[in-house]
Structure formats: structure tokens, C-alpha cells
Scaffold this active site. Structure first.
Site, mmCIF file in Angstrom:
data_model
loop_
_atom_site.group_PDB
_atom_site.id
_atom_site.type_symbol
_atom_site.label_atom_id
_atom_site.label_comp_id
_atom_site.label_asym_id
_atom_site.label_seq_id
_atom_site.Cartn_x
_atom_site.Cartn_y
_atom_site.Cartn_z
ATOM 1 N N PRO A 10 0.793 -1.238 0.000
ATOM 2 C CA PRO A 10 0.000 0.000 0.000
ATOM 3 C C PRO A 10 0.822 1.283 0.000
ATOM 4 C CG PRO A 10 -0.113 -1.117 2.122
ATOM 5 C CD PRO A 10 0.536 -2.068 1.171
ATOM 6 N N ASN A 11 0.317 2.206 -0.791
ATOM 7 C CA ASN A 11 0.837 3.576 -0.907
ATOM 8 C C ASN A 11 2.135 3.689 -1.688
ATOM 9 O OD1 ASN A 11 -1.260 4.985 0.588
ATOM 10 N ND2 ASN A 11 -0.480 3.885 2.363
ATOM 11 N N ARG A 18 5.636 12.180 -3.426
ATOM 12 C CA ARG A 18 5.543 12.807 -2.102
ATOM 13 C C ARG A 18 6.613 12.236 -1.181
ATOM 14 N NH1 ARG A 18 -0.770 11.628 -1.176
ATOM 15 N NH2 ARG A 18 -1.377 12.089 -3.314
ATOM 16 N N TYR A 23 11.533 8.726 1.185
ATOM 17 C CA TYR A 23 11.482 7.620 0.223
ATOM 18 C C TYR A 23 12.210 7.878 -1.094
ATOM 19 C CZ TYR A 23 7.952 5.949 3.481
ATOM 20 O OH TYR A 23 7.319 5.509 4.607
ATOM 21 N N ASN A 73 8.124 -5.654 -0.786
ATOM 22 C CA ASN A 73 7.982 -4.473 0.073
ATOM 23 C C ASN A 73 6.508 -4.381 0.404
ATOM 24 O OD1 ASN A 73 7.848 -2.082 1.441
ATOM 25 N ND2 ASN A 73 9.059 -0.902 -0.042
ATOM 26 N N ALA A 76 3.135 -0.824 4.893
ATOM 27 C CA ALA A 76 2.680 -0.871 6.285
ATOM 28 C C ALA A 76 2.155 -2.248 6.685
ATOM 29 C CB ALA A 76 1.610 0.195 6.513
ATOM 30 N N GLU A 97 12.369 -9.647 2.215
ATOM 31 C CA GLU A 97 11.644 -8.448 2.647
ATOM 32 C C GLU A 97 12.532 -7.235 2.413
ATOM 33 O OE1 GLU A 97 10.354 -8.602 6.765
ATOM 34 O OE2 GLU A 97 10.416 -6.406 6.913
ATOM 35 N N HIS A 99 12.815 -2.776 2.349
ATOM 36 C CA HIS A 99 12.277 -1.455 2.649
ATOM 37 C C HIS A 99 13.211 -0.396 2.111
ATOM 38 C CE1 HIS A 99 9.249 -3.261 5.143
ATOM 39 N NE2 HIS A 99 10.196 -3.997 5.681
ATOM 40 N N ARG A 106 13.156 4.524 12.624
ATOM 41 C CA ARG A 106 11.902 5.287 12.570
ATOM 42 C C ARG A 106 11.030 4.971 13.809
ATOM 43 N NH1 ARG A 106 9.388 4.953 6.731
ATOM 44 N NH2 ARG A 106 8.219 6.720 7.605
ATOM 45 N N ARG A 110 7.268 0.617 13.545
ATOM 46 C CA ARG A 110 7.873 0.086 12.303
ATOM 47 C C ARG A 110 9.010 -0.891 12.596
ATOM 48 N NH1 ARG A 110 5.534 3.471 8.362
ATOM 49 N NH2 ARG A 110 5.239 5.586 9.140
HETATM 50 O O1 CA2 Z 1 10.540 2.014 3.810
HETATM 51 C C1 CA2 Z 1 9.707 1.299 3.217
HETATM 52 O O2 CA2 Z 1 9.899 0.822 2.116
HETATM 53 C C2 CA2 Z 1 8.337 1.058 3.877
HETATM 54 O O3 CA2 Z 1 7.935 -0.270 3.550
HETATM 55 C C3 CA2 Z 1 7.394 2.064 3.269
HETATM 56 C C4 CA2 Z 1 5.985 2.020 3.879
HETATM 57 C C5 CA2 Z 1 6.070 2.086 5.394
HETATM 58 O O4 CA2 Z 1 4.779 1.929 5.953
HETATM 59 C C6 CA2 Z 1 6.983 1.037 5.976
HETATM 60 O O5 CA2 Z 1 7.055 1.188 7.381
HETATM 61 C C7 CA2 Z 1 8.386 1.170 5.379
HETATM 62 C C8 CA2 Z 1 5.144 3.189 3.398
HETATM 63 C C9 CA2 Z 1 5.035 3.296 1.928
HETATM 64 C C10 CA2 Z 1 4.400 4.615 1.599
HETATM 65 O O6 CA2 Z 1 5.050 5.123 0.473
HETATM 66 C C11 CA2 Z 1 4.887 6.452 0.191
HETATM 67 C C12 CA2 Z 1 5.656 6.961 -0.799
HETATM 68 C C13 CA2 Z 1 5.569 8.285 -1.118
HETATM 69 C C14 CA2 Z 1 4.675 9.097 -0.435
HETATM 70 C C15 CA2 Z 1 3.892 8.576 0.558
HETATM 71 C C16 CA2 Z 1 3.977 7.245 0.878
#
Ligand code: CA2
Length: 148
Positions: A10-11, A18, A23, A73, A76, A97, A99, A106, A110
């Protein structure tokens, strides 16, 4: 040629649009292109993203049936999903896995992963390079599998 399935949760479709401070500025399409180029003749890359947990479960099952290595990946869902953990165990898929961010630097929520205990390994904190390092690990091919 080893099949490699790259599954994003997700996301992650928002990547590059963003929160570049956390990221980075590359998009998921950029990461897919990098992996395809790096794999070359060594592997075939299938690259997917979904905001829905069940899609990821289905794709893990498919990867297991196809004997594919998985770069996951789970976003969340990493921190909450027993369904993904069970899918990995049940599919006996070799899953790494990954990230983008260093989740351990963080928020405390997490720091916990439901899938790490059944993954072959975990790579976090290297931005898009996390995916490339996981690809190299899968293509290195020591025949290892998830421990559970
Ligand atoms: O660091 C990572 O790759 C995560 O898997 C990213 C997840 C986060 O919930 C994990 O704890 C760590 C979140 C992905 C959201 O990605 C976005 C990218 C750009 C803008 C907003 C969100």
C-alpha cells in the site's frame, strides 16, 4: 533464467510524488526499470503493486507455485499482516523483505515485522538499492528457503 516477482504494497504507488526526504524521488516504474536492466539475462522480472492485502496474498501464492523468488515491500502491512506471513509460509516461496527506509531508525511501530521470521532475509534503508541488493541475493542462488 530465474523468475523474480517484485511485489509492492500500500501507498507505494505514490513513490516519487511525495515525501522524497524519506522515500527518495524515484518512482516505482523507475525501480522496475532498474531491476529489469540489472537482471539482464539472469532473471525475468514481474513487477506489481497493490493497495489491497488480499492481492499480495494471491501474488505470493502465485510466486510460490511458479517457483519464483520474491522481493516483497509490503509497506505498512509489514508491521500488521498475519495473512502475508501465512502466505509466505504456505507457499514456501523464497521471499526477501525489503524497505526503502531504515525502519529501525523510525517510529517503534515500524520496528516489528510479522513477515521477517519467514523471510529468507531482510534489506532496509538503502532506498531503491534495497531492491537491487535483494535481486542480487536471489540471483546468487544458494538454494536457501524461508526457515519456517
Ligand atoms: O521504507 C519502506 O519501504 C516502507 O515499507 C514504506 C511504507 C512504510 O509503511 C513502511 O514502514 C516502510 C510506506 C510506503 C508509503 O510510500 C509512500 C511513498 C511516497 C509518499 C507517501 C507514501
Amino acid at each position: 533464467m530465474r523468475p523474480i516477482h517484485v511485489l509492492n504494497g500500500p501507498n507505494l504507488n505514490l513513490l516519487g510524488t511525495r515525501e522524497p526526504g524519506i522515500y527518495g524521488s524515484l518512482t516505482l516504474a523507475d525501480i522496475a526499470a532498474r531491476l529489469t536492466e540489472r537482471a539482464g539475462a539472469r532473471g525475468t522480472i514481474t513487477f506489481r503493486q497493490s493497495n489491497h492485502e488480499g492481492d499480495l496474498v494471491t501474488w505470493i501464492q502465485e510466486a510460490g507455485a511458479a517457483g519464483a523468488g520474491v522481493i516483497l515491500n509490503a509497506g505498512a502491512y509489514t508491521h500488521t499482516s498475519i495473512a502475508l506471513r501465512d502466505a509466505i509460509s504456505g507457499a514456501k516461496a523464497e521471499v526477501i523483505e525489503v524497505h526503502l527506509s531504515n525502519v529501525h531508525a523510525r517510529e517503534p511501530f515500524r520496528h516489528r515485522s510479522t513477515i521477517a521470521p519467514v523471510a529468507r532475509g531482510v534489506i532496509a534503508g538503502f532506498g531503491p538499492l534495497s531492491y537491487e541488493l535483494a535481486l542480487e541475493a536471489l540471483l546468487h542462488g544458494d538454494g536457501g528457503h524461508a526457515p519456517a
